[in-house]
Scaffold this motif. Sequence first.
Motif, PDB file in Angstrom:
ATOM      1  N   GLY A  56      97.105  -1.002  57.412  1.00 42.39           N
ATOM      2  CA  GLY A  56      97.883  -0.636  56.227  1.00 42.39           C
ATOM      3  C   GLY A  56      98.696  -1.782  55.666  1.00 42.39           C
ATOM      4  N   THR A  60      92.609  -5.604  53.905  1.00 38.32           N
ATOM      5  CA  THR A  60      91.345  -5.312  53.218  1.00 38.32           C
ATOM      6  C   THR A  60      91.497  -5.532  51.719  1.00 38.32           C
ATOM      7  OG1 THR A  60      90.789  -3.749  54.939  1.00 38.32           O
ATOM      8  CG2 THR A  60      89.584  -3.547  52.878  1.00 38.32           C
ATOM      9  N   THR A  61      92.658  -5.116  51.216  1.00 33.73           N
ATOM     10  CA  THR A  61      92.921  -5.317  49.794  1.00 33.73           C
ATOM     11  C   THR A  61      92.829  -6.803  49.458  1.00 33.73           C
ATOM     12  OG1 THR A  61      94.408  -3.425  49.878  1.00 33.73           O
ATOM     13  CG2 THR A  61      94.627  -4.890  47.981  1.00 33.73           C
TER      14      THR A  61
HETATM   15  P1  ADP Z   1      94.544  -2.781  55.859  1.00 38.94           P
HETATM   16  O1  ADP Z   1      93.195  -3.321  55.590  1.00 38.94           O
HETATM   17  O2  ADP Z   1      95.517  -3.828  56.256  1.00 38.94           O
HETATM   18  O3  ADP Z   1      94.530  -1.655  56.807  1.00 38.94           O
HETATM   19  P2  ADP Z   1      94.466  -1.893  53.143  1.00 38.94           P
HETATM   20  O4  ADP Z   1      94.411  -3.091  52.300  1.00 38.94           O
HETATM   21  O5  ADP Z   1      93.207  -1.151  53.369  1.00 38.94           O
HETATM   22  O6  ADP Z   1      95.139  -2.242  54.521  1.00 38.94           O
HETATM   23  O7  ADP Z   1      95.488  -0.878  52.526  1.00 38.94           O
HETATM   24  C1  ADP Z   1      96.828  -1.218  52.306  1.00 38.94           C
HETATM   25  C2  ADP Z   1      97.522  -0.031  51.704  1.00 38.94           C
HETATM   26  O8  ADP Z   1      96.993   0.229  50.449  1.00 38.94           O
HETATM   27  C3  ADP Z   1      97.414   1.214  52.530  1.00 38.94           C
HETATM   28  O9  ADP Z   1      98.685   1.801  52.617  1.00 38.94           O
HETATM   29  C4  ADP Z   1      96.490   2.095  51.755  1.00 38.94           C
HETATM   30  O10 ADP Z   1      96.885   3.429  51.861  1.00 38.94           O
HETATM   31  C5  ADP Z   1      96.656   1.591  50.340  1.00 38.94           C
HETATM   32  N1  ADP Z   1      95.418   1.689  49.583  1.00 38.94           N
HETATM   33  C6  ADP Z   1      94.279   1.035  49.852  1.00 38.94           C
HETATM   34  N2  ADP Z   1      93.339   1.325  48.939  1.00 38.94           N
HETATM   35  C7  ADP Z   1      93.894   2.185  48.061  1.00 38.94           C
HETATM   36  C8  ADP Z   1      93.465   2.856  46.875  1.00 38.94           C
HETATM   37  N3  ADP Z   1      92.216   2.701  46.389  1.00 38.94           N
HETATM   38  N4  ADP Z   1      94.309   3.665  46.244  1.00 38.94           N
HETATM   39  C9  ADP Z   1      95.570   3.828  46.696  1.00 38.94           C
HETATM   40  N5  ADP Z   1      96.042   3.235  47.792  1.00 38.94           N
HETATM   41  C10 ADP Z   1      95.227   2.426  48.487  1.00 38.94           C
END
Ligand code: ADP
Length: 659
Positions: A56, A60-61
């Motif tokens: 979180g 990934t973002t």
């Molecule tokens: P990680 O890869 O470090 O676990 P992410 O980048 O997947 O983290 O996600 C970071 C945050 O963004 C998380 O809290 C997740 O809930 C939120 N998030 C990710 N994708 C989306 C989306 N498409 N819409 C809303 N929130 C998102």
Amino acid sequence: MTKPIGRQIALGQPLFELEGITKVYNPDSEQRVEVLHGVSLKIQRGEFVAIMGASGSGKTTLMNILGCLDKPTGGRYLLAGTDVAGLDRSDLAWLRRSVFGFVFQSYNLIGTATAQENVEIPAIYAGHPAAERHRRAAELLGMLGLAERTTHRPNQLSGGQQQRVSIARALMNGGTAILADEPTGALDSTSGAEVLQFLEHLADEGHTVIIITHDAEVARHARRRIEIKDGNIVADVIQSWSEKAPSERPVKALDFIDHAKRLDEFSETLRMALRALRVNLLRTILTLLGIVIGVGSVVAMLAVGDGARQVVLDRIGSMGTDLLLIRPGAPNQRGVGNAIATLVPQDAEAISSLANVRAAVPELSASVTVRSGDSDYQTSATGTTADLTEIRDWPVARGSFFTREDAARYAAVTVLGQTVVNNLFPAGADPVGRFVLVNNVPFQVLGVMAAKGATASGADLDDVVFVPLSTGSLRLFGQRNVKTITVAVDDVDKIDATQSSVTALLAERHKAEDFQIRNMAAVLETAEATQNTLSVLLGSVGAISLLVGGIGVMNIMLVSVTERTREIGIRMATGARTRNILQQFLTEAVVVSIFGGLLGIGCGFAMAAGFMQFGVPAAVSLEVVALAFACAVAVGLVFGFAPALKAARLDPVVALASE
Ligand code: ADP
């Protein structure tokens, strides 16, 4: 196609350069979340970096942004010096296939394709020739220890093997930058260690490798560790140096040229479409059925329409369309026939001399008994003139027809119909030259008419004897009024004018309108119009079935797009252009329609043949077949377009994230 970015990669320039990158999800809604709060970092070519953080934290973002799968909300992202914000969808697709190679936690292989086919996908989109592609994919799989597994599908491979296939795929187009999101997350420790070792090896080979992980143990393998917490970079440390000096490490050549050959691309698209259709065979067959029934009914219905039309028009046409039929009696007067005595043979003679009239033939008939030797036969005698054979298009089979001279001298001569001959003379006997008694009057047989068959209503046309009208009136009928006058015109285009002049002439001669004229050309026209209406009606029934079939195609394609959203995402991540995705789904729809169309045409023929078995006239014309087939293809294109567009417009990250 050379992109601006290709030439600007200088050795000293960072491959990735982020300045104050922010990412906000759902910016305008209640669920607004800011995931990245201004991330700045530089990564040089050939670096081996781990981006580490708790679940979180936004890893990934960040990777999606680095890999051009997603766009940042704010900040600047320079890829090899070029601002990515200025690139369009197709440029981004091009970057994904020529610069990046993705390795995902869940492998993201296409389930219906073999290992080898999965590895080749990025090269297909880059347009590399098939032979080169096959060779390179096999080589990469061999290098990853999967030489024996090239024809296996993902579900026949272990997790570690699948991940190695996905690494081979990432390397297919060069893999300048390998982005691996939790690549060992789903693997046992041995497989995980192998994968990490291989990534390390790639970094030594000059690839830029970025691993995303929550696991410090995994991050330890990388040479540089960037820690991220709640969307901010909190640490950035060098952990080790490559055993090879930078000068020893090869600089990965950037192959930024697309080789796309449209034809090759098309044959690949077709293969993918066929594969997708084969995988869902039952569904494909059911969709096909809709089109088959649609096309089949278009063909069959139009065949029945055409058949009916031909029968009617042939009947009318066989009487001749260049004819005017004159009958006695005022229009709407009942009891038309011999009973109404208004037309005389002189009327026919007068009409003969009008312009555009080829011949005017009067006819008068009565029931008679014909006798030859001991045989009697009841038939009908028609008194007429020498022109009858010509305007009725009815030649004599033997002997000759009577002439004008015969009529002028009231000769007792006759020409027999085939049925009369069959009933009066033994088989093989030649009646020509013999005498017969017609109502006890001796007539010499001049000839025998060719057999004409039956009328539409079943009356036997050959059951007749012809005599000169003059002789007949005097010796058989006891009257001179004729039953019909048939007028043949020279120029059918002027038949209406001729009809008017005949009307004027007869009105003048009779001082009354005591006759009726039927224009066969007009009758034909009316019949044709009626038949056209019938054809349109039947065709519409077919067209409606085809429409329903088309909606079936659309429905299934929409389901298919929804079901395969993830596959679409994978394809986009491996560099598919919007056009490729659009083409792929459109091709699937059109292939179904083409198959359906061909089968439907076959069914249409079978149905038409079935109708004919039951005595319904049917005629399949080439135009109808071509039309039905064109309609089927058009149905595929039209009804496949919306689903294909839906697929092509998907956002890569959204598609990849779908279940
Ligand atoms: P990680 O890869 O470090 O676990 P992410 O980048 O997947 O983290 O996600 C970071 C945050 O963004 C998380 O809290 C997740 O809930 C939120 N998030 C990710 N994708 C989306 C989306 N498409 N819409 C809303 N929130 C998102």
